[in-house]
Design a protein around this motif. Structure first.
Motif, short mmCIF file in Angstrom:
data_model
loop_
_atom_site.label_atom_id
_atom_site.label_comp_id
_atom_site.label_asym_id
_atom_site.label_seq_id
_atom_site.Cartn_x
_atom_site.Cartn_y
_atom_site.Cartn_z
N ASP A 135 0.86 -1.18 0.00
CA ASP A 135 0.00 0.00 0.00
C ASP A 135 0.90 1.23 0.00
O ASP A 135 2.05 1.17 0.44
CB ASP A 135 -0.84 0.05 1.29
CG ASP A 135 -2.14 -0.74 1.18
OD1 ASP A 135 -2.32 -1.44 0.18
OD2 ASP A 135 -2.95 -0.64 2.12
N ASP A 137 0.30 3.81 1.91
CA ASP A 137 0.23 4.43 3.24
C ASP A 137 1.06 3.67 4.27
O ASP A 137 0.59 3.37 5.37
CB ASP A 137 -1.23 4.54 3.70
CG ASP A 137 -1.93 3.19 3.74
OD1 ASP A 137 -1.43 2.22 3.12
OD2 ASP A 137 -2.98 3.08 4.41
N HIS A 302 1.86 0.98 9.14
CA HIS A 302 0.81 1.08 8.13
C HIS A 302 -0.28 2.02 8.63
O HIS A 302 -1.04 1.67 9.54
CB HIS A 302 0.24 -0.33 7.87
CG HIS A 302 -0.82 -0.37 6.81
ND1 HIS A 302 -1.52 -1.52 6.50
CD2 HIS A 302 -1.28 0.58 5.96
CE1 HIS A 302 -2.39 -1.26 5.53
NE2 HIS A 302 -2.27 -0.01 5.19
N ASN A 304 -3.23 2.84 8.06
CA ASN A 304 -4.49 2.54 7.37
C ASN A 304 -5.64 3.39 7.92
O ASN A 304 -5.53 4.00 8.97
CB ASN A 304 -4.80 1.03 7.40
CG ASN A 304 -4.79 0.41 8.78
OD1 ASN A 304 -4.15 0.91 9.69
ND2 ASN A 304 -5.49 -0.69 8.93
MN MN Z 1 -3.28 0.98 3.49
#
Ligand code: MN
Ligand code: UDP
Length: 312
Positions: A135, A137, A302, A304
């Motif tokens: 990802d 992020d 992460h 998220n």
């Molecule tokens: Mn993510």
């Protein structure tokens, strides 16, 4: 051992998905920060970036990559892949999965985004034997070589390496199944075994797909993988667990964890230290922290659900 196959050990292929962005999207900032971070923290290994883009995002990606090149005073190795071309190679997977794992199955191309990790072996160059899909992020505290080293610890049957999901989302999704079946699925991880006869005797929170190690060579040749992504199978296992998800590929990885655990190597939580606390405020206040806890060294953070990295 020093004399191992060089293509196995010297290739650090990192895949990123960068689509549907504009110049001022938060994702654009995350993308630039991540590329800079990865190169900066991985001085011991050469990284090859593989970036899945749409035409508009490609221009933005090119700009951000040149800014990073300038800032680092160092060249980057990268290649772009058009998301629609990738999507067209996984249309079977998308049509099988999206009725069960997409929040609102919609246009075929936006759905495909959520399943690219499962079909990467079809559009990654055949010379690639292993890949890391990230990802945007995320933030690396240590070199990507630390994560790639986990490939060497895979059990022989494992195709994917994934860290646990650090929220009770799969406890939530399994609530109907769990009313009638005694299982550790959906339970949080205990350091001591809580059930003697289960595939995940210490509890199993499911998997998070923000960081995915993929042994492409094994995946391409796996008859078992080709079988389990067929419609009949996905339909059977979702029915068995009364499973209706909304998190795309990671819902499917979690189900693989239930039914075909031999295919996944569980990485420790420090390789994907998620920061999202949404479920703490949505009905799981009393147990959230048992899921969220991670006692391993953090290698990758992460952020998220748009969580800032400074929250821990
Ligand atoms: Mn993510
Ligand atoms: N992504 C993208 N365009 C979007 C949304 C997401 O390319 O409009 C990609 C991007 O690589 C992002 C990944 O999909 O990191 C997953 O989304 P996100 O990290 O925001 O989800 P979360 O981890 O919060 O569930």
């Amino acid at each position: 051992f020093p004399f191992v196959n060089s293509t196995e050990t010297n290739d650090y292929h990192i895949w990123l998905i960068f689509t549907k962005v504009s110049n001022d999207s938060p994702l654009t900032v995350k993308f630039k920060n991540l590329v800079y971070n990865l190169v900066n923290v991985s001085l011991d290994v050469p990284i090859k970036f593989h970036i899945i883009i749409d035409e508009q995002s490609k221009i933005i990606a090119q700009n951000k990559l040149s800014e990073v090149v300038y800032k680092l005073n160092q060249s980057l190795t990268y290649k772009f892949y058009n998301v629609q071309e990738c999507a067209s190679k996984i249309s079977d997977i998308v049509s099988v999965m999206s009725p069960f794992f997409s929040s609102k199955p919609g246009t075929y191309y936006s759905d495909a985004l959520f399943y690219l990790s499962l079909g990467l072996y079809r559009f990654a160059p055949i010379s690639q034997k292993r890949a890391l899909l990230l990802d945007c992020d995320v933030y690396f505290k240590r070199s990507v070589s630390v994560l790639f080293a986990e490939f060497n610890r895979f059990k022989p049957s494992a195709i994917f390496g994934l860290s646990p999901e650090l929220s009770p989302v799969y406890h939530h999704i399994l609530h109907t199944y769990k009313r009638k079946h005694k299982t550790t699925f959906g339970e949080f991880y205990h350091s001591r075994a809580i059930a003697p006869l289960n595939v995940h005797p210490r509890g199993f929170q499911g998997y998070n797909s923000g960081i995915v190690l993929i042994n492409l060579e094994k995946q391409r040749s796996s008859k078992e993988f080709a079988q389990i992504i067929l419609k009949e199978n996905v339909s059977n296992i979702t029915t068995k667990y009364k499973f209706r998800g909304h998190l795309g590929d990671q819902d499917f990885y979690t189900l693989i964890g239930y039914e075909y655990p031999q295919l996944i190597q569980t990485l420790n939580c420090g390789f994907n230290r998620q920061l999202c606390t949404w479920w703490r405020e949505h009905g799981y206040k009393n147990i959230f922290n048992y899921y969220f806890k991670c006692d391993h060294e953090t290698v990758v953070l992460h952020g998220n659900c748009n969580t800032k990295f400074d929250m821990l």
